[in-house]
Scaffold this active site. Structure first.
Site, PDB file in Angstrom:
ATOM      1  N   HIS A  31       0.814  -1.216   0.000  1.00 33.35           N
ATOM      2  CA  HIS A  31       0.000   0.000   0.000  1.00 33.35           C
ATOM      3  C   HIS A  31       0.857   1.280   0.000  1.00 33.35           C
ATOM      4  O   HIS A  31       0.426   2.338  -0.475  1.00 33.35           O
ATOM      5  CB  HIS A  31      -0.891  -0.035   1.252  1.00 33.35           C
ATOM      6  CG  HIS A  31      -1.874   1.075   1.368  1.00 33.35           C
ATOM      7  ND1 HIS A  31      -3.100   1.054   0.740  1.00 33.35           N
ATOM      8  CD2 HIS A  31      -1.830   2.250   2.042  1.00 33.35           C
ATOM      9  CE1 HIS A  31      -3.769   2.166   1.028  1.00 33.35           C
ATOM     10  NE2 HIS A  31      -3.024   2.909   1.814  1.00 33.35           N
ATOM     11  N   SER A  48      -8.089   9.526  -4.382  1.00 31.25           N
ATOM     12  CA  SER A  48      -8.140   9.571  -2.921  1.00 31.25           C
ATOM     13  C   SER A  48      -7.372   8.418  -2.289  1.00 31.25           C
ATOM     14  O   SER A  48      -7.069   8.445  -1.108  1.00 31.25           O
ATOM     15  CB  SER A  48      -9.593   9.534  -2.463  1.00 31.25           C
ATOM     16  OG  SER A  48     -10.242   8.457  -3.095  1.00 31.25           O
ATOM     17  N   ASN A 101      -3.496   8.220 -12.254  1.00 25.22           N
ATOM     18  CA  ASN A 101      -3.838   9.458 -11.559  1.00 25.22           C
ATOM     19  C   ASN A 101      -3.262   9.322 -10.183  1.00 25.22           C
ATOM     20  O   ASN A 101      -3.620   8.389  -9.468  1.00 25.22           O
ATOM     21  CB  ASN A 101      -5.355   9.543 -11.378  1.00 25.22           C
ATOM     22  CG  ASN A 101      -5.993  10.431 -12.385  1.00 25.22           C
ATOM     23  OD1 ASN A 101      -5.317  11.173 -13.089  1.00 25.22           O
ATOM     24  ND2 ASN A 101      -7.295  10.361 -12.448  1.00 25.22           N
ATOM     25  N   HIS A 140      -2.902   3.785  -2.437  1.00 22.38           N
ATOM     26  CA  HIS A 140      -2.406   2.492  -2.910  1.00 22.38           C
ATOM     27  C   HIS A 140      -1.966   2.652  -4.374  1.00 22.38           C
ATOM     28  O   HIS A 140      -2.749   3.114  -5.197  1.00 22.38           O
ATOM     29  CB  HIS A 140      -3.494   1.416  -2.791  1.00 22.38           C
ATOM     30  CG  HIS A 140      -2.940   0.037  -2.907  1.00 22.38           C
ATOM     31  ND1 HIS A 140      -2.920  -0.857  -1.872  1.00 22.38           N
ATOM     32  CD2 HIS A 140      -2.325  -0.583  -3.938  1.00 22.38           C
ATOM     33  CE1 HIS A 140      -2.337  -1.977  -2.267  1.00 22.38           C
ATOM     34  NE2 HIS A 140      -1.964  -1.825  -3.525  1.00 22.38           N
TER      35      HIS A 140
HETATM   36  P1  H2U Z   1      -8.593   6.480  -9.111  1.00 18.06           P
HETATM   37  O1  H2U Z   1      -8.431   6.612  -7.635  1.00 18.06           O
HETATM   38  O2  H2U Z   1      -7.297   6.554  -9.867  1.00 18.06           O
HETATM   39  O3  H2U Z   1      -9.673   7.356  -9.658  1.00 18.06           O
HETATM   40  O4  H2U Z   1      -9.033   4.962  -9.405  1.00 18.06           O
HETATM   41  C1  H2U Z   1      -9.814   4.229  -8.583  1.00 18.06           C
HETATM   42  C2  H2U Z   1     -10.699   3.398  -9.481  1.00 18.06           C
HETATM   43  O5  H2U Z   1     -11.023   2.231  -8.793  1.00 18.06           O
HETATM   44  C3  H2U Z   1     -11.982   4.139  -9.811  1.00 18.06           C
HETATM   45  O6  H2U Z   1     -12.137   4.188 -11.218  1.00 18.06           O
HETATM   46  C4  H2U Z   1     -12.383   1.935  -9.002  1.00 18.06           C
HETATM   47  C5  H2U Z   1     -13.058   3.274  -9.174  1.00 18.06           C
HETATM   48  O7  H2U Z   1     -14.191   3.158  -9.992  1.00 18.06           O
HETATM   49  N1  H2U Z   1     -12.862   1.151  -7.878  1.00 18.06           N
HETATM   50  C6  H2U Z   1     -13.306  -0.134  -8.069  1.00 18.06           C
HETATM   51  O8  H2U Z   1     -13.329  -0.611  -9.205  1.00 18.06           O
HETATM   52  N2  H2U Z   1     -13.718  -0.880  -7.006  1.00 18.06           N
HETATM   53  C7  H2U Z   1     -13.773  -0.408  -5.720  1.00 18.06           C
HETATM   54  O9  H2U Z   1     -14.115  -1.146  -4.816  1.00 18.06           O
HETATM   55  C8  H2U Z   1     -13.443   0.995  -5.463  1.00 18.06           C
HETATM   56  C9  H2U Z   1     -12.860   1.786  -6.588  1.00 18.06           C
HETATM   57 ZN    ZN Z   2      -3.905  -0.613  -0.144  1.00 18.40          ZN
END
Ligand code: H2U
Ligand code: ZN
Length: 346
Positions: free
Chosen positions: A111, A157, A149, A160
């Site tokens: 993480h 946010s 990103n 990880h």
């Molecule tokens: P970013 O933090 O880079 O936006 O990416 C996180 C992505 O992970 C985001 O597109 C996905 C969100 O839709 N996500 C999942 O697929 N499953 C989860 O349980 C939480 C977030």
């Molecule tokens: Zn993590």
């Protein structure tokens, strides 16, 4: 008369066809970045993180106890795969259905480790997955967009280390623009725009941030963001799956060095949006003309002066064109002045 780069001027971006206003007279004396106290490092495992191994995601799926790179289908995809071909032909309210899929790629089970903190073998594993995903999805979609990103400032946010892959039937606007400009350059100048750029930048050296036998990282002449960089191969290559074992190893090494410099600049986990541009596939994938293409990565970091002070693209930028005070040459010098070998947290 030649342009006086010490006075206000505009620089042309041959990839996008855009311009950037450079105002070096506002830079004043060269300043050092203010260094704020380092933010506390995140833990190696966070029980509340939806990307950590063994944890449950928001949608209810449980991540396996993965120990390398882990790819999964985004639980909240922005695109849908099975879309009918639909178009509304209307001069004012034109629309088309868009088909595609979205995946999330966890760079490491740890993480706390972003790209610069991963061992070279760990970065190499990410590159191999990027290449394999490109190959798999390129066979089914017109364009494969790989990106990361990073940092709350970029709307991410979760610390990880992870990126995303969106594969779409259509070409994104930036890709379509680059395709057109790269093609036109080849026709007009009988060469590869980005190979020619690499040769000229190596000769000039003032915008070079990192270089090895295969790769080059520069603050491009036309950079819009203060510490924007362009990562270029020094050999002809259109797509990531074509990279040889050695070229992947040297890519891992320049990625580590570049992102280490970024983190060291303001002693913070440097936020950015980065991503790869490579030759798109279809709709004419049966006889693809991709000679004009050259694989490359863009890094767009928002920071300007410190871990907290960012550049805003507002006002004149939104209404006319991007503007910068800090010259690309000075930005490259600042990135060269910090270590690319030792991370500030090491
Ligand atoms: P970013 O933090 O880079 O936006 O990416 C996180 C992505 O992970 C985001 O597109 C996905 C969100 O839709 N996500 C999942 O697929 N499953 C989860 O349980 C939480 C977030
Ligand atoms: Zn993590």
């Amino acid at each position: 008369m030649a342009v006086d780069f010490a006075r206000p001027h505009r620089r042309y971006n041959p990839l996008t066809g855009g311009w950037v206003q450079v105002s070096p007279q506002r830079m004043g004396r060269p300043w050092q970045g203010e260094v704020s106290p380092p933010d506390p490092p995140p833990p190696s495992y966070d029980p509340a993180c939806y990307l950590c191994p063994g944890n449950t995601r928001v949608g209810g799926e449980v991540n396996p106890a993965y120990d390398g790179v882990y790819v999964f289908d985004n639980d909240f995809p922005a695109l849908a795969e099975d879309q009918p071909v639909e178009t509304n032909h209307d001069p004012l309210f034109h629309a088309e259905a868009s088909a595609g899929l979205c995946r999330v790629i966890c760079f490491s089970p740890d993480h706390s480790k972003s790209l610069p903190q991963l061992p070279l073998a760990g970065i190499r594993a990410v590159i191999d997955v990027w290449a394999a995903q490109t190959e798999e999805l390129g066979a089914r979609f017109g364009s494969v967009q790989i990106f990361e990103n990073k940092g709350a400032m970029m709307g991410c946010s979760n610390p990880h280390p992870h990126g995303q892959i969106w594969a779409t039937a259509h070409w994104g606007l930036e890709v379509a623009r680059e395709d057109q400009n790269l093609r036109q350059y080849r026709e007009w100048h009988d060469g590869s725009m980005l190979l020619d750029t690499a040769t000229r930048e190596i000769a000039a050296s003032e915008r070079v941030v990192e270089i090895n036998d295969d790769w080059l990282a520069i603050v491009p002449f036309w950079a819009a963001w203060p510490f924007e960089t362009l990562l270029l191969p020094r050999f002809a290559v259109q797509r990531m799956p074509q990279l040889t074992t050695d070229q992947r190893a040297s890519l891992a090494s320049i990625l580590k060095a570049l992102t280490t410099r970024y983190d060291n600049l303001f002693q913070t986990s440097f936020p950015y949006s980065m991503g790869w541009h490579q030759a798109p596939y279809g709709p004419d994938s049966l006889s693809p003309d991709i000679d004009h293409w050259q694989l490359h990565a863009h890094f767009y970091p928002p920071l300007l002066r410190s871990a907290e002070v960012r550049k805003f693209m507002v006002g004149y930028e939104m209404l006319a064109e991007p503007q910068r005070d800090l010259t690309p040459e000075r930005a490259a010098e600042m990135l060269r002045a910090v270590s690319g070998l030792v991370h500030y947290r090491a």
